[in-house]
Design a protein around this motif. Structure first.
Motif, PDB file in Angstrom:
ATOM      1  N   TYR A  73       0.919  -1.073  -0.487  1.00 19.42           N
ATOM      2  CA  TYR A  73      -0.351  -0.329   0.139  1.00 19.42           C
ATOM      3  C   TYR A  73       0.872   0.831   0.019  1.00 19.42           C
ATOM      4  O   TYR A  73       0.557   2.792  -0.825  1.00 19.42           O
ATOM      5  CB  TYR A  73      -1.372   0.296   1.119  1.00 19.42           C
ATOM      6  CG  TYR A  73      -1.490   0.747   1.649  1.00 19.42           C
ATOM      7  CD1 TYR A  73      -2.961   1.754   0.895  1.00 19.42           C
ATOM      8  CD2 TYR A  73      -1.254   1.611   2.822  1.00 19.42           C
ATOM      9  CE1 TYR A  73      -3.717   2.613   1.043  1.00 19.42           C
ATOM     10  CE2 TYR A  73      -1.814   3.131   2.633  1.00 19.42           C
ATOM     11  CZ  TYR A  73      -3.076   3.405   2.427  1.00 19.42           C
ATOM     12  OH  TYR A  73      -3.517   5.103   2.309  1.00 19.42           O
ATOM     13  N   VAL A  74       1.662   0.944   0.349  1.00 21.40           N
ATOM     14  CA  VAL A  74       2.646   2.387   1.004  1.00 21.40           C
ATOM     15  C   VAL A  74       3.653   2.482  -0.501  1.00 21.40           C
ATOM     16  O   VAL A  74       3.370   4.188  -0.949  1.00 21.40           O
ATOM     17  CB  VAL A  74       3.248   2.503   2.343  1.00 21.40           C
ATOM     18  CG1 VAL A  74       4.586   3.551   1.986  1.00 21.40           C
ATOM     19  CG2 VAL A  74       3.083   2.576   3.360  1.00 21.40           C
ATOM     20  N   LEU A 118       6.722   3.615   8.021  1.00 22.35           N
ATOM     21  CA  LEU A 118       7.054   3.266   6.735  1.00 22.35           C
ATOM     22  C   LEU A 118       6.561   4.114   5.469  1.00 22.35           C
ATOM     23  O   LEU A 118       7.624   4.287   4.701  1.00 22.35           O
ATOM     24  CB  LEU A 118       5.758   2.281   5.883  1.00 22.35           C
ATOM     25  CG  LEU A 118       5.228   1.056   6.616  1.00 22.35           C
ATOM     26  CD1 LEU A 118       3.900   0.205   6.053  1.00 22.35           C
ATOM     27  CD2 LEU A 118       6.525   0.377   7.590  1.00 22.35           C
ATOM     28  N   ARG A 119       5.809   5.416   5.769  1.00 22.97           N
ATOM     29  CA  ARG A 119       6.070   6.268   4.579  1.00 22.97           C
ATOM     30  C   ARG A 119       7.348   6.949   5.038  1.00 22.97           C
ATOM     31  O   ARG A 119       8.400   7.864   4.005  1.00 22.97           O
ATOM     32  CB  ARG A 119       4.910   7.001   5.068  1.00 22.97           C
ATOM     33  CG  ARG A 119       3.883   6.887   4.735  1.00 22.97           C
ATOM     34  CD  ARG A 119       2.640   7.910   3.555  1.00 22.97           C
ATOM     35  NE  ARG A 119       1.444   6.821   3.646  1.00 22.97           N
ATOM     36  CZ  ARG A 119       1.014   6.745   2.253  1.00 22.97           C
ATOM     37  NH1 ARG A 119       2.362   6.701   1.703  1.00 22.97           N
ATOM     38  NH2 ARG A 119       0.334   6.421   2.194  1.00 22.97           N
ATOM     39  N   LEU A 120       7.521   7.643   6.116  1.00 27.43           N
ATOM     40  CA  LEU A 120       9.459   8.034   6.606  1.00 27.43           C
ATOM     41  C   LEU A 120       9.569   7.321   6.136  1.00 27.43           C
ATOM     42  O   LEU A 120      11.299   7.762   6.168  1.00 27.43           O
ATOM     43  CB  LEU A 120       9.394   8.043   8.406  1.00 27.43           C
ATOM     44  CG  LEU A 120       8.738   9.471   8.609  1.00 27.43           C
ATOM     45  CD1 LEU A 120       8.103   9.584   9.917  1.00 27.43           C
ATOM     46  CD2 LEU A 120       8.375  10.871   7.979  1.00 27.43           C
ATOM     47  N   THR A 121      10.237   5.838   6.603  1.00 28.36           N
ATOM     48  CA  THR A 121      11.121   4.840   5.865  1.00 28.36           C
ATOM     49  C   THR A 121      11.386   5.081   4.211  1.00 28.36           C
ATOM     50  O   THR A 121      12.658   5.409   4.412  1.00 28.36           O
ATOM     51  CB  THR A 121      11.192   3.106   6.583  1.00 28.36           C
ATOM     52  OG1 THR A 121      10.828   3.459   7.735  1.00 28.36           O
ATOM     53  CG2 THR A 121      11.736   2.858   6.112  1.00 28.36           C
ATOM     54  N   MET A 122      10.832   5.165   4.195  1.00 32.02           N
ATOM     55  CA  MET A 122      11.099   5.189   2.487  1.00 32.02           C
ATOM     56  C   MET A 122      10.945   6.501   1.904  1.00 32.02           C
ATOM     57  O   MET A 122      12.189   6.520   1.112  1.00 32.02           O
ATOM     58  CB  MET A 122       9.377   4.959   1.396  1.00 32.02           C
ATOM     59  CG  MET A 122       9.500   5.163   0.034  1.00 32.02           C
ATOM     60  SD  MET A 122       7.733   4.027  -0.847  1.00 32.02           S
ATOM     61  CE  MET A 122       8.551   2.900  -0.429  1.00 32.02           C
ATOM     62  N   GLU A 123      10.795   7.785   2.753  1.00 29.94           N
ATOM     63  CA  GLU A 123      11.465   8.763   2.359  1.00 29.94           C
ATOM     64  C   GLU A 123      12.966   8.929   2.848  1.00 29.94           C
ATOM     65  O   GLU A 123      13.528   9.906   2.088  1.00 29.94           O
ATOM     66  CB  GLU A 123      10.670   9.611   2.881  1.00 29.94           C
ATOM     67  CG  GLU A 123      10.660  11.505   2.706  1.00 29.94           C
ATOM     68  CD  GLU A 123      10.000  11.317   1.120  1.00 29.94           C
ATOM     69  OE1 GLU A 123      10.355  12.351   0.340  1.00 29.94           O
ATOM     70  OE2 GLU A 123       8.459  10.979   0.721  1.00 29.94           O
ATOM     71  N   ILE A 124      13.171   8.725   3.690  1.00 23.52           N
ATOM     72  CA  ILE A 124      14.304   9.140   3.814  1.00 23.52           C
ATOM     73  C   ILE A 124      15.449   7.734   3.497  1.00 23.52           C
ATOM     74  O   ILE A 124      16.555   8.246   3.767  1.00 23.52           O
ATOM     75  CB  ILE A 124      14.495   9.118   5.350  1.00 23.52           C
ATOM     76  CG1 ILE A 124      14.347   7.991   6.545  1.00 23.52           C
ATOM     77  CG2 ILE A 124      14.012  10.369   6.038  1.00 23.52           C
ATOM     78  CD1 ILE A 124      14.681   8.384   8.075  1.00 23.52           C
TER      79      ILE A 124
END
Length: 224
Positions: A73-74, A118-124
């Motif tokens: 989903y993310v 999860l979104r923060l992990t993908m972003e950074i």
């Protein structure tokens, strides 16, 4: 985050248990997954994004296979965000992510903090220890993972402050011992807590554990 044509990297939750009304830590890692079909909820995400931005953009997001639902989903909705920006929405990635957090809360109210991790992990591009309201703490990427089963999540059997504290401390301990061999004992312990709280079966195989997922939990196999 570099991608190959056959596999893509995306974040996955490896520690943390949802307890309604609490904001306990979530531990993420990054793994590679095969491309697949996006979840049906991604269609709802796109519709709400169109309403929020006033833009109607042509998007064809991809999904993932052999990953937890939240990971797919993310990944898919990140592609939606990129498509909207390319379509001309006058917003930065950070502003679009803020909209995405709000949509996550509408679609998955009990899982929004996990999705934010999860979104923060993908972003950074770095695994993190994350608790809503606190600064994300970068950690090492010690494991890759694949999803092997899914179990829907029901009402917890029992919740009190001591349980909430135990869940939080366990996630923090896991984040600190990821590179150590004895982290597997913490994985087994967290599996036991999942079983006590949500009546999930305790996995018998080493390095197989439950992972917080959308409205449920995914059984994942970890490897170094």
């Amino acid at each position: 985050m570099p991608q190959s044509s056959s596999k893509v990297k995306s974040p996955i939750v490896i520690a943390g248990i949802p307890i309604s009304g609490s904001r306990n830590p979530v531990v993420t890692q990054i793994s590679s997954f095969e491309l697949g079909t996006p979840l049906e909820k991604v269609v709802d995400f796109i519709k709400i994004m169109e309403e929020a931005t006033g833009f109607s953009c042509k998007v064809n997001p991809r999904g993932l296979s052999n990953s937890p639902l939240a990971t797919s989903y993310v990944f898919s909705t990140r592609e939606v965000i990129e498509s909207f920006i390319n379509c001309g929405v006058p917003a930065t990635v950070e502003e679009m992510n803020e909209i995405a957090y709000e949509i996550d809360g509408l679609l998955f109210p009990d899982d929004k903090d996990m999705l934010k991790a999860l979104r923060l992990t993908m972003e950074i591009g770095t695994p993190i220890l994350f608790r809503e309201g606190d600064e994300a703490v970068p950690i090492g990427n010690s494991f890759s993972a694949r999803s092997i089963a899914f179990h829907p999540r029901d009402t917890p059997n029992f919740v009190d402050n001591s349980l909430i504290h135990l869940v939080g401390i366990t996630a923090i301990e896991i984040s600190q011992k990821l590179s150590e061999n004895d982290v597997s004992s913490l994985f087994r312990f967290e599996n036991g807590v999942w079983s006590a709280v949500y009546s999930l079966p305790v996995p018998e195989m080493s390095m197989v554990k439950w992972s917080w997922d959308l409205q449920g939990a995914s059984l994942i196999e970890l490897s170094r």
